[in-house]
Design an enzyme around this catalytic site. Structure first.
Site, PDB file in Angstrom:
ATOM      1  N   LYS A  76      -0.176 -15.357  -2.706  1.00  0.00           N
ATOM      2  CA  LYS A  76       0.102 -14.407  -3.788  1.00  0.00           C
ATOM      3  C   LYS A  76       0.117 -15.207  -5.098  1.00  0.00           C
ATOM      4  CE  LYS A  76       2.970 -10.328  -3.955  1.00  0.00           C
ATOM      5  NZ  LYS A  76       4.060  -9.607  -3.284  1.00  0.00           N
ATOM      6  N   GLU A 122      13.119   1.805   4.624  1.00  0.00           N
ATOM      7  CA  GLU A 122      14.221   2.564   4.022  1.00  0.00           C
ATOM      8  C   GLU A 122      15.018   3.330   5.071  1.00  0.00           C
ATOM      9  OE1 GLU A 122      11.203   2.330   2.736  1.00  0.00           O
ATOM     10  OE2 GLU A 122      11.523   1.496   0.745  1.00  0.00           O
ATOM     11  N   ARG A 169      11.579   8.502   1.996  1.00  0.00           N
ATOM     12  CA  ARG A 169      11.352   7.935   3.321  1.00  0.00           C
ATOM     13  C   ARG A 169      12.591   8.052   4.197  1.00  0.00           C
ATOM     14  NH1 ARG A 169       7.151   4.008   3.812  1.00  0.00           N
ATOM     15  NH2 ARG A 169       5.261   5.226   3.408  1.00  0.00           N
TER      16      ARG A 169
HETATM   17  C1  LIG Z   1       8.100   2.702   1.024  1.00  0.00           C
HETATM   18  C2  LIG Z   1       8.026   1.652  -0.068  1.00  0.00           C
HETATM   19  N1  LIG Z   1       9.107   0.876  -0.297  1.00  0.00           N
HETATM   20  C3  LIG Z   1       9.076  -0.052  -1.272  1.00  0.00           C
HETATM   21  C4  LIG Z   1       7.941  -0.230  -2.032  1.00  0.00           C
HETATM   22  C5  LIG Z   1       7.941  -1.230  -3.163  1.00  0.00           C
HETATM   23  N2  LIG Z   1       6.927  -2.260  -2.951  1.00  0.00           N
HETATM   24  C6  LIG Z   1       5.757  -2.233  -3.560  1.00  0.00           C
HETATM   25  S1  LIG Z   1       4.793  -3.513  -3.138  1.00  0.00           S
HETATM   26  C7  LIG Z   1       6.005  -4.160  -2.147  1.00  0.00           C
HETATM   27  C8  LIG Z   1       5.789  -5.435  -1.403  1.00  0.00           C
HETATM   28  C9  LIG Z   1       4.541  -5.303  -0.558  1.00  0.00           C
HETATM   29  O1  LIG Z   1       4.376  -6.495   0.173  1.00  0.00           O
HETATM   30  P1  LIG Z   1       3.007  -6.655   0.954  1.00  0.00           P
HETATM   31  O2  LIG Z   1       2.708  -5.436   1.728  1.00  0.00           O
HETATM   32  O3  LIG Z   1       3.112  -7.920   1.719  1.00  0.00           O
HETATM   33  O4  LIG Z   1       1.905  -6.758  -0.171  1.00  0.00           O
HETATM   34  P2  LIG Z   1       1.691  -7.975  -1.204  1.00  0.00           P
HETATM   35  O5  LIG Z   1       2.337  -7.536  -2.495  1.00  0.00           O
HETATM   36  O6  LIG Z   1       2.326  -9.193  -0.618  1.00  0.00           O
HETATM   37  O7  LIG Z   1       0.208  -8.116  -1.324  1.00  0.00           O
HETATM   38  C10 LIG Z   1       7.107  -3.342  -2.131  1.00  0.00           C
HETATM   39  C11 LIG Z   1       8.342  -3.584  -1.359  1.00  0.00           C
HETATM   40  C12 LIG Z   1       6.846   0.618  -1.771  1.00  0.00           C
HETATM   41  N3  LIG Z   1       5.709   0.558  -2.506  1.00  0.00           N
HETATM   42  N4  LIG Z   1       6.913   1.525  -0.777  1.00  0.00           N
HETATM   43 MG   LIG Z   2       2.674  -9.819   1.293  1.00  0.00          MG
END
Ligand SMILES: Cc1ncc(C[n+]2csc(CCOP(=O)(O)OP(=O)(O)O)c2C)c(N)n1
Ligand SMILES: [Mg+2]
Ligand SMILES: CC(=O)[C@@H](O)[C@H](O)COP(=O)(O)O
Length: 621
Positions: A240, A318, A346
């Site tokens: 990242k 959640e 959720r």
């Molecule tokens: C249901 C839900 N909870 C929380 C979020 C907030 N959120 C957005 S991106 C993220 C992290 C995502 O991590 P990952 O899937 O590993 O993607 P990366 O950013 O590492 O590419 C979170 C927690 C969300 N979008 N949806």
């Molecule tokens: Mg990730």
């Protein structure tokens, strides 16, 4: 050669790809800090996105981006590079896939962990339609894979493993912070070359780990997966923030979400909550906090820094957060579950039947409640009031400023049953002191006579007070309920004595505060005018612009007062000797009838409208 579409990319010689990757990163680093958005996640998928569009033929082979925050490179490779300067701006590119923008975009919902279910459905549709020459591709992050929905989908994909479905696991070891739980440990072992993977245990194919920044290796793995014509997980290891030293050095979240410059010296709602929770937890050892992979974004990092054992990050889960909070409460704790309001969706069933049914002392703290702005329709927090209004015994508070946030958080933590607090994204406004109390509510402006009552929830109280100032002579009273739901009987009794009741809430119109007040006053003479966000999917734009469009600023409240005619008063049957119906105004608990705001010159419009409001010719009763 310019890459205007995936076909151009597929025609590009492989030795030109590093140069293209560098150009794509240059655009991200130049544009995103100005527009705001997800810099780290998109820097991490440059090579992966190049390989995806060289191996698969979008849109015939649909690409489903989980969460969708990492689709900027995809947008640039599908003809939108020139529009990146307008990213997340009103009328500009969405920060997420958008079907209106491109045939290459499919899923607009920014809520995580949905991609594999979509992919399962798409693959089933292609099979039923005899289109099994199409390959469905889902790109899911290691964080999103901690969401339960992802495993529901994998369980179903495993039932029909011989479908052309490629799951691209983008493993950068992080959500915002490092990904937590047994899955994170398992992926670490897979990255180290341990086998077999949980995916193979389920009967799915597994390829990896693959260097997620080596386009050639990625292409080879993806072509292999495509040829297999079965469900295969391709485990791509990425970084990242790749290619941008400040992002790679950011140990908090690798510049997961950077904000457009918005100078303000006021504390954010999030920081006020985080500091107050840490202060309370210092003297109450029953208080624990939970987060769904958003410890820092919700302000829990303050408590985590001093008492890490009191903050539980459950991953992007959640439902797990809320129902495990119910378990913690059954075990004698008072859990605080900090979420963004939109993600409460959720966990509605958990809130209703795991917390509410058992009347447990769980406090939900909903940040980003109401219109959030640039993150668009699936991120505005517009549904929480309607959802929580359905939970018997749930008490919902909406602070208007930092002092009320601290006050209401403590009241919530002193409540034996379920409670929730909601506040918006951004910085707190200046404190707005009340002039008296009415039940649990604060009287902010006491207008003369029972004419117009504005019930303003949360920070909309500031716009309501400004609107009252612009309506001299209308006898406008402004009350902040503080505890928004269930309705305060003293507030409702006072409201019933008014000709016009305007409610203001930064939330969806259906099922929220205004709806509840209208129902409560249905049998009274009061006309109720609920001001709320229209029940629609609200586009991405600045928060203030959207609030004004939905009539939730001072102009909107003034307009509501000037254009709303009181109910035709039911002709009262004259009862000899009966006392005339009292039209006393709001009286503070100190007993004095509080003066309204000083009058100022009245325009003819105001005078004419006032006479309409107060009845032909006569001044207020
Ligand atoms: C249901 C839900 N909870 C929380 C979020 C907030 N959120 C957005 S991106 C993220 C992290 C995502 O991590 P990952 O899937 O590993 O993607 P990366 O950013 O590492 O590419 C979170 C927690 C969300 N979008 N949806
Ligand atoms: Mg990730
Ligand atoms: C994609 C996602 O859900 C989060 O990253 C969100 O976009 C962050 O929002 P804030 O910028 O309001 O913290």
């Amino acid at each position: 050669m310019t890459v205007r579409c995936p076909a151009d990319l597929r025609a590009l010689p492989a030795d030109r790809l590093p140069e293209l990757a560098a150009q794509l990163r240059d655009v991200l680093v130049d544009v995103v800090p100005r527009t705001g958005g997800h810099l780290g996640p998109n820097l991490g998928v440059v090579e992966l996105t190049l390989a995806l569009h060289r191996v698969f033929e979008s849109p015939r082979d649909p690409l489903v981006w989980d969460t969708g925050h990492q689709a900027y490179v995809h947008k640039m490779l599908t003809g939108r590079a020139a529009a990146m300067g307008g990213l997340r701006s009103d009328g500009g590119l969405s920060g997420y896939p958008s079907r209106a923008e491109s045939v290459h975009d499919l899923v607009e919902n920014s809520h995580a962990s949905t991609s594999l279910a979509y992919a399962d459905g798409l693959a089933a549709a292609f099979a039923l339609r005899g289109e099994d020459d199409r390959t469905v591709v889902a790109v899911v992050g290691d964080g999103a894979l901690t969401g339960g929905m992802a495993w529901e989908a994998l369980n179903n994909c495993a039932r029909t493993p011989r479908r052309p479905l490629v799951v691209v696991l983008n493993d950068n070891e992080r959500s915002y912070a490092p990904t937590v739980g047994g899955l994170a440990e398992h992926l670490a072992r897979l990255r180290a070359g341990d086998a077999p993977s949980v995916f193979e245990q389920l009967g799915l194919g597994y390829l990896g780990p693959v260097d997620g920044h080596d386009v050639g290796a990625l292409e080879a793995a993806l072509r292999h997966a495509r040829r297999s014509r079965r469900t295969v997980v391709v485990h791509c290891v990425t970084r990242k923030g790749e290619g941008y030293a400040p992002a790679l050095a950011d140990d908090v979240d690798r510049m997961h979400a950077v904000s457009a410059p918005a100078p303000s010296d006021r504390p954010s709602w999030t920081s006020v909550f985080g500091a107050e929770l840490a202060a309370v937890a210092a003297v109450r050892d029953d208080v624990v906090a939970l987060s769904a992979a958003m410890v820092a974004p919700t302000g829990l990092d303050r408590l985590a820094a001093v008492a890490p054992e009191r903050v539980r990050d459950v991953g992007i889960a959640e439902q797990q957060a809320v129902t495990s909070a119910a378990g913690l409460a059954m075990g004698g704790m008072h859990p605080v579950v900090a979420l963004y309001a939109t993600f409460l969706n959720r966990a509605f069933d958990s809130t209703l039947l795991d917390v509410g049914l058992h009347r447990l002392p769980v406090t939900l703290v909903l940040d980003r409640a109401g219109v959030t702005g640039p993150d668009g329709p699936s991120h505005h927090g517009l549904w929480d009031l309607a959802l929580l209004a359905m939970v018997p015994g749930m008490r919902v508070a909406a602070p208007r400023d930092a002092t009320r946030l601290r006050e209401l958080l403590r009241e919530a933590l002193d409540t034996a049953g379920p409670t929730a607090l909601r506040y918006p994204k951004g910085c707190t406004p200046p404190d707005l002191e009340g002039t008296g109390r009415l039940g649990q509510a604060d009287v902010l402006v006491a207008g003369d006579g029972a004419q117009v009552l504005v019930l303003a929830t949360g920070p909309s109280a500031h716009a309501a007070v400004e609107a009252a100032r612009r309506l001299p002579g209308f006898g406008v009273t402004v009350v902040d309920p503080r505890w928004v739901l269930p309705l305060d009987p003293e507030v409702i009794a006072a409201a019933a004595r008014h000709r016009l009741v305007v409610t203001v809430e930064d939330g969806g119109a259906v099922g929220g505060f205004g709806d509840a007040v209208a129902r409560a006053l249905a049998g009274s003479d009061a006309r109720v005018v609920p001001l709320a966000v229209r029940q629609e999917f609200v586009r991405h734009a600045e928060r203030d612009v959207l609030l004004a469009e939905h009539g939730l600023d001072a102009d909107g409240i003034v307009a509501a007062v000037l254009t709303s005619q009181p109910k035709r008063r039911a002709r009262r049957r004259y009862v000899p000797g009966a006392a005339p119906a009292s039209r006393a105004g709001i009286v503070s608990q100190r007993g004095s009838s509080l003066r309204g705001l000083p009058d100022s010159s009245e325009s003819t419009t105001t005078r004419a409208t006032r006479s309409a409001l107060l009845g032909r010719g006569n001044r207020r009763s």
